[in-house]
Design a protein around this motif. Structure first.
Motif, short mmCIF file in Angstrom:
data_model
loop_
_atom_site.label_atom_id
_atom_site.label_comp_id
_atom_site.label_asym_id
_atom_site.label_seq_id
_atom_site.Cartn_x
_atom_site.Cartn_y
_atom_site.Cartn_z
N ALA A 81 0.93 -1.32 0.19
CA ALA A 81 -0.08 -0.03 -0.13
C ALA A 81 0.79 1.15 0.03
N GLY A 82 2.01 1.29 0.73
CA GLY A 82 2.78 2.51 0.79
C GLY A 82 3.92 2.39 0.07
N GLY A 83 4.38 1.41 -0.67
CA GLY A 83 5.59 1.58 -1.32
C GLY A 83 5.52 1.85 -2.85
N THR A 84 6.52 1.31 -3.62
CA THR A 84 6.75 1.56 -4.99
C THR A 84 6.40 0.16 -5.46
N VAL A 85 5.53 0.13 -6.49
CA VAL A 85 5.46 -1.39 -7.19
C VAL A 85 6.25 -1.36 -8.54
N HIS A 86 7.16 -2.22 -8.60
CA HIS A 86 7.77 -2.77 -9.89
C HIS A 86 7.12 -3.62 -10.56
N CYS A 87 6.58 -4.39 -10.13
CA CYS A 87 5.80 -5.72 -10.80
C CYS A 87 4.77 -6.10 -10.13
N LEU A 88 3.45 -6.18 -10.62
CA LEU A 88 2.26 -6.60 -10.10
C LEU A 88 1.54 -7.61 -10.89
N GLU A 89 1.60 -8.69 -10.66
CA GLU A 89 1.32 -9.95 -11.77
C GLU A 89 0.16 -10.35 -11.08
N ILE A 90 0.01 -10.83 -9.67
CA ILE A 90 -0.93 -11.41 -8.87
C ILE A 90 -2.07 -10.58 -8.79
N PRO A 91 -3.34 -10.84 -9.33
CA PRO A 91 -4.56 -9.85 -9.29
C PRO A 91 -5.07 -9.81 -7.91
N TYR A 92 -5.70 -8.69 -7.58
CA TYR A 92 -6.29 -8.37 -6.33
C TYR A 92 -7.70 -7.58 -6.56
N GLY A 93 -8.46 -7.76 -5.37
CA GLY A 93 -9.96 -7.29 -5.65
C GLY A 93 -10.89 -8.48 -5.47
N HIS A 94 -11.91 -8.03 -5.83
CA HIS A 94 -13.22 -9.17 -5.83
C HIS A 94 -13.14 -9.88 -7.00
N PHE A 95 -13.31 -11.33 -6.79
CA PHE A 95 -13.18 -12.14 -7.91
C PHE A 95 -14.29 -12.80 -7.88
N GLU A 96 -14.63 -13.59 -9.14
CA GLU A 96 -15.74 -14.54 -9.03
C GLU A 96 -15.30 -15.47 -10.43
N ARG A 97 -15.57 -16.73 -10.18
CA ARG A 97 -15.28 -17.74 -11.23
C ARG A 97 -16.72 -18.55 -11.30
N ARG A 98 -17.17 -18.69 -12.61
CA ARG A 98 -18.27 -19.48 -12.70
C ARG A 98 -17.89 -20.63 -13.56
#
Length: 126
Positions: A81-98
Motif C-alpha cells: 500500500a505505501g511502497g513503489t510497485v515494480h511488478c504486480l502480476e497477481i490480481p487483487y480485488g473481488h473475484f468470481e469464477r463461474r
C-alpha cells in the motif's frame, strides 16, 4: 478447428478479465477470475481453484443450477500500500469464477485448501 479457435478466444478473454479492470467499475463487480481445473476421479467431480493469498473460509460457493459460482476478495497486502510497485502480476480485488458442471445433480462432499488452492469434491446424485 473452429472449436479450438473459439476456446482460444474464450481463454484470452478470461485472461484479460483476470488482469484488467475498467476504470469506474463498481467494487462488487468481479475484477478477475482464478484459474481452475475440473476433472473426475473415483466417482467424484473434483475442482481445484488457484487462490493464492485468499483465506479459504472467506470463499463463497453457490450452486446456481448447473453452474458453480466461486467468489471472494483478494485484498492488497499492507506492505504494497505505501511502497513503489515494480511488478504486480497477481490480481487483487473481488473475484468470481463461474464453472459449468457436467450434466447432473451434485452435492459438495469435501472442501479443503492446500498450497494456495481450494479443492472441492462433488458427488453425483443421479
Amino acid at each position: 478447428m473452429w472449436d479450438a479457435a473459439i476456446e482460444a478466444l474464450e481463454r484470452a478473454a478470461r485472461l484479460h478479465r483476470q488482469f484488467f479492470r475498467l476504470a469506474g467499475q463498481h467494487e462488487r463487480v468481479p475484477v478477475w477470475e482464478p484459474p481452475v481445473e475440473v476433472f473426475e476421479h473415483d466417482g467424484l467431480l473434483a475442482i481445484v481453484v488457484a487462490l493464492p493469498g485468499v483465506a479459504p473460509d472467506l470463499v463463497n460457493l453457490n450452486l446456481e443450477g448447473s453452474t458453480l459460482v466461486v467468489a471472494a476478495e483478494r485484498a492488497l497486502p499492507r506492505a504494497l500500500a505505501g511502497g513503489t510497485v515494480h511488478c504486480l502480476e497477481i490480481p487483487y480485488g473481488h473475484f468470481e469464477r463461474r464453472i459449468q458442471l457436467p450434466a447432473g445433480r451434485y452435492r459438495l462432499v469435501r472442501r479443503d485448501a492446500e498450497h494456495g488452492c481450494l479443492s472441492l469434491d462433488f458427488e453425483r446424485l443421479d
